[in-house]
Design an enzyme around this catalytic site. Structure first.
Site, PDB file in Angstrom:
ATOM      1  N   GLY A  73       0.757  -1.209  -0.131  1.00 37.48           N
ATOM      2  CA  GLY A  73       0.039  -0.014  -0.254  1.00 37.48           C
ATOM      3  C   GLY A  73       0.835   1.115   0.059  1.00 37.48           C
ATOM      4  O   GLY A  73       0.235   2.410   0.421  1.00 37.48           O
ATOM      5  N   CYS A 131      -0.609   3.467  -9.856  1.00 35.60           N
ATOM      6  CA  CYS A 131      -1.464   3.957  -8.639  1.00 35.60           C
ATOM      7  C   CYS A 131      -2.935   3.936  -9.158  1.00 35.60           C
ATOM      8  O   CYS A 131      -3.099   4.279 -10.309  1.00 35.60           O
ATOM      9  CB  CYS A 131      -0.960   5.258  -8.162  1.00 35.60           C
ATOM     10  SG  CYS A 131       0.788   5.291  -7.442  1.00 35.60           S
ATOM     11  N   GLY A 269      15.129  -4.817  -7.686  1.00 35.28           N
ATOM     12  CA  GLY A 269      13.938  -4.850  -6.896  1.00 35.28           C
ATOM     13  C   GLY A 269      14.162  -5.884  -5.679  1.00 35.28           C
ATOM     14  O   GLY A 269      14.588  -6.065  -4.915  1.00 35.28           O
TER      15      GLY A 269
END
Ligand SMILES: Cc1cc2nc3c(=O)[nH]c(=O)nc-3n(C[C@H](O)[C@H](O)[C@H](O)COP(=O)(O)OP(=O)(O)OC[C@H]3O[C@@H](n4cnc5c(N)ncnc54)[C@H](O)[C@@H]3O)c2cc1C
Ligand SMILES: Cc1cc2nc3c(=O)[nH]c(=O)nc-3n(C[C@H](O)[C@H](O)[C@H](O)COP(=O)(O)OP(=O)(O)OC[C@H]3O[C@@H](n4cnc5c(N)ncnc54)[C@H](O)[C@@H]3O)c2cc1C
Ligand SMILES: Cc1cc2nc3c(=O)[nH]c(=O)nc-3n(C[C@H](O)[C@H](O)[C@H](O)COP(=O)(O)O)c2cc1C
Ligand SMILES: Cc1cc2nc3c(=O)[nH]c(=O)nc-3n(C[C@H](O)[C@H](O)[C@H](O)COP(=O)(O)O)c2cc1C
Ligand code: FES
Ligand code: FES
Lengths: 332, 289, 332, 289
Positions: A73, A131, A269
Site C-alpha cells: 500500500g 497507482c 528490486g
C-alpha cells in the site's frame, strides 16, 4: 580491458547502469548498512505521495515460486518528511536520487513534482503510473494510454528542464507499446518497466487470500521473461527513448539480458529482499560479463538482441571464459 | 562493537536434532562479535537457484568466538525454508545477514529480571541471561510451550537462571496452562523489576498487561512475519505508539523486534488503526476513498 | 471420509477435476506410458488446427526461474489425422477428451468445430483464443472482447448442445473480466484460464533471443499468482460460469488454491514436462488435502476464498495433519 | 522386457569425478532391466522446490542388476542443472524417468560395426558394444573429443572393442583432427558393415555422408536440446524424412534419439524445411501469412 559503464537517461548521465527499484531498497539507510549507496548508478526511492501513508494491514508479502507478491500500500512518509529527512541523507552520501512519485489524481502527482522542483539532489523523477486513479473507479493510470500521458504531462510541467522524467509502466495491459508511445509523446524522457504483475495467493490453510490486500503485485525472477519482452517490444518501437529495465534481476547476466533487450539502465528490486548486497554484486557481475564478451562500452550492448547474430561481439562460452575469437566468432 | 550488520557466507558446523527442534551452529565471522541479546539473523534458503526469495529469521541462542565467531540458532520445521535448513549437512554454506534489529535494553543496576519465553522464541533469552548475570542481575526464567517437547532449554535455564518455572498447555511438563499465568506470582515472590518476554502475540500482550499492573516495564521481542529482515520491504509493519504519542506503522525488523510492551497496540495488530499516521483518509474522516 | 470429487462443466460432469492442459500432455499415449489417462477428469488435447502444422524452428523451449518459455507454434497433425488417430485412441482408453481448437480466422475455428461435431468421444471443446488473428494484424483473438466473442459464437454454433464449449483466455490483457464476460455472453459454457504470459528470454552467450520464435509463452509455477488472480476476479464477476483453472499447478495444494479462487476444475500443464506423473499425483494430493480440511465435496470448495473467514471449513495446520476442530475453528 | 519407461526415485550410489566428467551411479529399479543401448534417462534437478522445471537427459553408459538395478551416467557440468547434479552426495534422491527413446537397432548377423563417439556422447556406445559382442559382432571404436580430457572411455573401449582409435582436435591424444576423419580408413580396413555414431550434429552429418559413400547404414543418436524427454513438450523437433518420403518434424525424444542417418535432413536442422508436412503456407506457396 576497462569497461565504460556510463548510462545516459535523457539529460542525466549515471556512472553505471545499476539502480535500486522503487520501494525495494528502503529509504537508503537500510542498504547503506551493507554497502555505499553512492556506488550505484542511482538510488530510486519508494514512491512518495503528497501525504504520509500508513500502507496496508499485514500480511503484506507472500512468497511465490521464484517470486514475491506484495501489497504494502505504498507506506511512506509523505513529501514533507521525505524532503527533510530522506532526500538530504541520500544527497549527503553522494548518491544520485531518482525520486519515485505516487498519487491518486493528476493533482497529487503535480503537487509532489512541484515540491521536488526546488529540492537539491534530485537526479531524475520516476512516475509510478500503477497507482489507482480515484477519478476512474480506481483503475490504475497505467491501464490507459491517455491517463498515463496526462500524468506525464503534469509532472513534466512541474519538473526542471535538466531533470529527466521517467514514466514507469505496467505490463498488465493489452498493448504496452501503446502506453509507452503515449508517455513518450507526452514528454517522458525515459521509460521504466516493468512494475509488478497483478497477482494473488490463496492460503490453503486458512482458505482465504494470503494478503490482507487480497490481490498484490508479483515481482522477482518469475516475471523476468515478461520484463524482457516488454523492454524488447518498446525498444523496437521507440529505439531513441532510454529505458530503465527491471523485473526479476538477480545476477549480472540477468541485468545484461535486459540491456541486450534494450534497457539503458537496470533496476534491482526483489533481489534486495533476498540479498541486501544484490545491487553492488550485480554491478560487479555485469562489468565482468561485459568484459568477458569484449564489450568495451555498456552503451554498445543496449538493444543488441535486436541486431543480426554476430554483430560487433564475439560469442563466448561463459563456462570457459574468454577464448581467442575464432573466425566464425568475429564480425560477420 | 558496531551497529551495522554484516552479510557473510556462513559455514554449517553442526546440526543436531532434539525433540521438535533443530539446533544449528554456523561459523559466521563478524556476526558473533557484533551480536547483542534480542537480535536475530536472516538466512537465505534454497541455494543458488532457489525459488524461495524471502529470508528466514531466527533468534540467536548463543555466540562463541571459536573459528572466528559462531552463532547457534534453534528452529522447528514449519515450511519449505526450515525444511531445507533441516536437511543441510556440515560444511554447507548458508548466506547469513546479521545481527539485525534492536537488542533488549539492559538495566543499569543489578536488578531482578523475569525472562519469559514460549517455544522457540525462548532462544532469545539465553544470551540475555548471560549478559544480565555479568551485570549482577538476577534472571528468573519462565518457559512455556504446548507440550514438554515444545519447551526450549529448560535444562540450560537451570544453569543460566536464578530460578526456572515451566508451564505447558497440555500439562506434560511443569504446571498446566499458559506460562504467563505464572508471571504475577513470580513478580511478587522474586520482587522483579523488569520483565523480558518473547513468544506469540497473545502472550506478549498478556505479559505487557500484567507487568503494567505491577508498574514495571515489559521489554518484549515480537515475532511478526518478516520477509527481508533488513528493513527494505515493509512486510513487518506493526502499529506502535511513538515518542510523539502518535501511532506509527513501524518495521519490526529495524525498530524492533524488541519494543516496550505498552507501546505496541496489541489489539490492532494486523490492522491499520484509524488514528495511525497516514491511515486511509476514508477511515479517518468518513470520506469516500 | 470419502470425498466427492465430481466436477461439473456445463453439461459435462467429470469424475474428478484434474485434467491436462492443452499442449502439455502430448496426444495421450505419451503420458499413457506412465499412468492410465482415463483416471484423469479429462484429457485436453493440443490445439488442433484445420491443417497439419510443422510448428516453429528450434530452439522452442527455454527454462526460466520456476517457469518455461515456449514457442512451439502449435505443431500438430491437423483435424484429419487427429480424428482418425488421436481421438479414437483416447476414446479407447476410456479417457474423456476435451479437444482444444486453434485457428487464425473465425472460419478456421468453425471448420474444426464442425468436424468435431460428429466425432464420438468429445467431452468438451476448448477454444484457444490466444492464436493470432490474420484478419487483425496477427493480434490474438483473446486481446479483444469482441474478437474472442466472435470465435465463441462460431464454435458454439457448430457444436452439439450437450457438448460444453470452453473459451480459453489470456491474462495478457488490461481487463480479463471484460473478455470473460464477452465470451460468456457469446455462449461459452465455461472459461479456461490462463494461457501462457507473453515473455522472452535473451541468451547472454549468443546475445540473441533464446527462442527461434523470439518471444514465447511463459508458463509454470512462476505465473501461478497471475492465474489465481484471474480466476478470482472472473469468478467474482461471473459466479455461475464454471472455470477450468490453470497456470503453474504443481501440487495438490496448488490445485486447491485455484479451486478456492473459483475454479471448478484444474488443468496441469508445465508440471507434466517436469514430472510425467504429475497429474495423477496432483489428483491424489488434492483428494487428501480436501479430506484433511473436512471438505466432503469438491464443489463446496469452489470459490471459498471469496467467502468470509471460517465459512464451512475448519482451519488446519497442514504440517500437523487434522486435529479436532477447536471452538475458534468451527463455523462462525 | 517392455517398451514402457518407468519413473522412479533414484538413489545416488556413487559419484566420481574423472577429468572433465562426473560419473554417477544411481539405484533405479525398473530402469536397468528395461534398458536397451542408445536409450537415455531424464532426470529432474534442483530438489522439491526446484526453480528448474526442465528435465536433463543423459545416455546410460552401463546398467547392472545390483540393488535391484543400477544405471551409470557420465556428464560434464554445463549449466545450472548439471552443476546441481555434480554437488549431490550418496543417498541423495533424484527423480529418474527412463529408459526413454528408441534404442539402436541391432544387426541380425555377426557383422563388423564401427562405434564412433565424440565426448560425453560416447557413453551410449559402451552398452551397445556389450550387446554386439553377445551377438558375435565385432565392435571397432573411434573416439573423439576436443582434447585428451574430453575423450570418454578410451580405456574401457580397449576392453570392450576389437580395436580403438582416438582423435582429438588439439592432438593431445591419438591423431589430431576430427574423429570422423578416421572413419573411411577404418571402414575399409575393418570391412565395416554398419556405423553407429553419437556426437554433435556436424559429426553425425559427416558420418552419415561417409557411410553412404560406402553404401553402409549409419545409425546415429542425436542430442537435440530436450526439455521433457517424454514426448509431451515438442521441444526436440527434428526434420526427418519418413517412410512416406515426406519430411516430418519428429520428436527426437520419442522417435529418436537414434535415427538412420540419411533420414535426417542435417542441413535443415534448426529450421522448418519449406517442404515439411505442415510448414507455414507462406513459405510453401509464397502467400502472405
Ligand atoms: C525476529 C524473528 C525471530 C525468529 N526466531 C525464530 C527462532 O529462533 N526459531 C524458530 O524456529 N523460528 C523463529 N522465527 C520464526 C521463523 O522465522 C519462521 O518459522 C520461519 O521463517 C518459517 O519459514 P518456513 O520456510 O519454514 O515457512 P514458510 O511458511 O515457507 O515461510 C514463508 C515466509 O514467511 C515467513 N514466516 C513464516 N512464518 C513466520 C513466522 N512465524 N515469523 C516470521 N516469519 C515467518 C518466512 O520468514 C518466509 O519469509 C523467528 C521469526 C522472527 C521474525
Ligand atoms: C538424448 C541425450 C543424451 C545426452 N546424454 C548426455 C550424456 O550422457 N552426458 C552429458 O554430459 N550430456 C548429455 N546430454 C546433454 C545434457 O542433457 C545437457 O548437457 C544438460 O541437460 C545440460 O543441463 P544444464 O542444466 O547443465 O544446462 P542448462 O543450459 O541449464 O540446461 C537448460 C535446458 O536445456 C537443455 N539442454 C541444454 N544443453 C543441452 C544439450 N546439449 N542437449 C540436450 N539438452 C540440453 C537441458 O536439458 C535443460 O532442459 C544429452 C542430451 C540428450 C538430449
Ligand atoms: C515490496 C515491494 C515494494 C514496491 N514498491 C514500489 C513503489 O513504491 N513504487 C514503484 O513504482 N514500484 C514498487 N515496487 C515495484 C518494483 O519497483 C519493481 O518495479 C518490481 O518489483 C519488478 O522488479 P523486481 O522483480 O526486481 O522486484 C515494489 C516492489 C516490491 C516487491
Ligand atoms: C509446451 C507448451 C505447449 C502448449 N500448447 C498449448 C496449446 O496447444 N493450446 C493451448 O491452448 N495452450 C497451450 N499451452 C498453454 C497451456 O495449456 C497452459 O494454459 C499454460 O501453460 C499455463 O499452465 P501451466 O503453467 O500449468 O503450464 C502450452 C503450454 C506449453 C508449456
Ligand atoms: S521484514 Fe522487510 S522491512 Fe521488515
Ligand atoms: S523433449 Fe519434450 S517432446 Fe521431446
Amino acid at each position: 580491458m576497462s569497461v565504460d559503464l556510463r548510462a545516459r537517461l535523457g539529460h542525466a548521465v549515471l556512472p553505471n547502469p545499476i539502480m535500486t527499484a522503487a520501494g525495494c531498497g528502503g529509504a537508503g539507510r537500510e542498504l547503506g548498512r551493507f554497502f555505499d549507496v553512492a556506488k550505484l548508478g542511482a538510488f530510486v526511492t519508494p514512491s512518495i505521495a503528497p501525504e504520509p501513508r500508513a500502507g496496508r494491514p499485514a500480511p503484506r508479502l507472500a512468497e511465490t515460486p521464484s517470486g514475491v507478491l506484495n501489497s504494502t500500500g505504498l507506506q511512506g512518509p509523505g513529501i514533507d518528511v521525505f524532503l527533510t529527512r530522506d532526500l538530504p541523507w541520500l544527497d549527503q552520501q553522494g548518491a544520485r536520487a531518482v525520486v519515485s512519485i505516487a498519487g491518486n489524481s493528476i493533482e497529487d502527482y503535480a503537487e509532489v513534482a512541484a515540491r521536488l522542483a526546488d529540492a537539491p539532489g534530485v537526479t531524475a523523477v520516476e512516475i509510478n503510473t500503477a497507482c489507482p486513479n480515484v477519478g476512474d473507479r480506481g483503475l490504475m493510470f497505467a491501464a490507459h494510454p491517455m491517463a498515463a500521458a496526462e500524468v506525464v504531462r503534469a509532472v513534466r510541467a512541474h519538473t526542471r528542464r535538466g531533470v529527466p522524467v521517467l514514466a514507469k509502466l505496467s505490463a498488465d495491459v493489452t498493448d504496452v507499446v501503446g502506453v509507452a508511445m503515449a508517455c513518450a509523446d507526452a514528454g517522458a524522457d525515459g521509460l521504466s518497466m516493468i512494475n509488478t504483475l497483478h497477482g494473488m495467493v490463496v492460503d490453503t490453510t486458512t482458505l482465504r487470500p494470503r494478503l490482507a490486500g487480497v490481490t498484490g503485485g508479483l515481482s522477482g525472477p518469475a516475471i523476468r521473461p515478461v520484463a524482457v519482452r516488454c523492454v524488447y517490444q518498446v525498444h523496437a518501437a521507440l529505439p531513441e527513448v532510454p529505458i530503465v529495465g527491471m523485473g526479476g534481476v538477480r545476477t549480472g547476466l540477468d541485468a545484461l539480458e535486459l540491456v541486450l533487450a534494450g534497457a539503458s539502465a537496470v533496476a534491482v528490486g526483489t533481489a534486495n529482499i533476498h540479498d541486501p548486497s544484490a545491487s553492488v554484486r550485480i554491478l560487479r557481475e555485469l562489468e565482468t560479463a561485459l568484459r568477458e564478451r569484449g564489450i568495451a562500452r555498456l552503451a554498445d550492448a543496449v538493444g543488441l538482441a535486436h541486431k543480426p547474430a554476430g554483430t560487433l561481439i564475439r560469442r563466448i562460452d561463459p563456462n570457459v571464459g574468454v577464448g581467442e575469437p575464432t573466425e566464425q566468432e568475429t564480425l560477420q | 562493537m558496531t551497529d551495522s550488520p554484516v552479510q557473510v557466507p556462513g559455514t554449517l558446523l553442526t546440526l543436531r536434532r532434539a525433540g521438535a527442534y533443530h539446533t544449528m551452529t554456523l561459523v559466521a565471522p563478524g556476526v558473533a562479535e557484533r551480536f547483542r541479546p534480542g537480535q536475530f539473523v536472516a538466512l537465505a534458503v534454497g541455494g543458488e537457484q532457489s525459488s524461495m526469495l524471502l529470508r528466514r529469521c531466527f533468534f540467536v541462542r548463543e555466540v562463541k568466538p571459536d573459528y572466528g565467531g559462531t552463532i547457534e540458532i534453534v528452529f522447528s520445521v514449519r515450511g519449505k525454508g526450515t525444511g531445507w535448513l533441516a536437511a543441510l549437512r556440515p560444511r554447507d554454506i548458508i548466506d547469513v545477514a546479521g545481527p539485525l534489529g534492536r537488542p533488549f535494553p539492559l538495566p543499569r543496576d543489578p536488578v531482578t529480571c523475569v525472562l519469559l519465553g514460549v517455544a522457540h522464541a525462548s532462544a532469545a533469552l539465553f544470551p540475555l541471561a548471560a549478559v544480565l548475570r555479568q551485570r549482577d542481575c538476577r534472571p528468573c526464567f519462565l518457559l512455556g510451550g504446548a507440550g514438554s517437547d515444545d519447551v526450549l532449554g529448560a535444562r540450560g535455564a537451570r544453569r543460566a537462571g536464578d530460578s526456572v518455572a515451566v508451564a505447558t498447555r497440555d500439562g506434560s511438563l511443569g504446571s498446566a496452562g499458559q506460562v504467563e499465568d505464572l508471571l504475577p506470582e513470580l513478580i511478587e515472590t522474586a520482587g522483579a523489576d523488569v520483565v523480558y518476554a518473547c513468544g506469540p502475540l497473545d502472550t506478549l500482550r498478556t505479559v505487557t498487561r500484567i507487568a503494567a499492573g505491577y508498574g514495571i516495564p515489559a521489554q518484549v521481542a515480537v515475532e511478526e512475519p518478516m520477509a527481508c529482515g533488513t528493513g527494505v520491504c515493509m512486510a513487518c509493519a506493526l502499529p506502535v505508539v511513538g515518542d510523539d504519542g502518535a501511532t506509527h506503522m513501524v518495521r519490526t525488523c529495524v525498530e524492533g523486534p524488541v519494543f516496550r510492551g505498552e507501546r505496541v497496540r496489541w489489539d490492532d495488530v494486523g490492522t491499520i488503526p484509524f488514528d495511525a499516521l497516514g491511515a486511509p483518509r476514508a477511515l479517518r474522516l468518513g470520506e469516500r476513498p
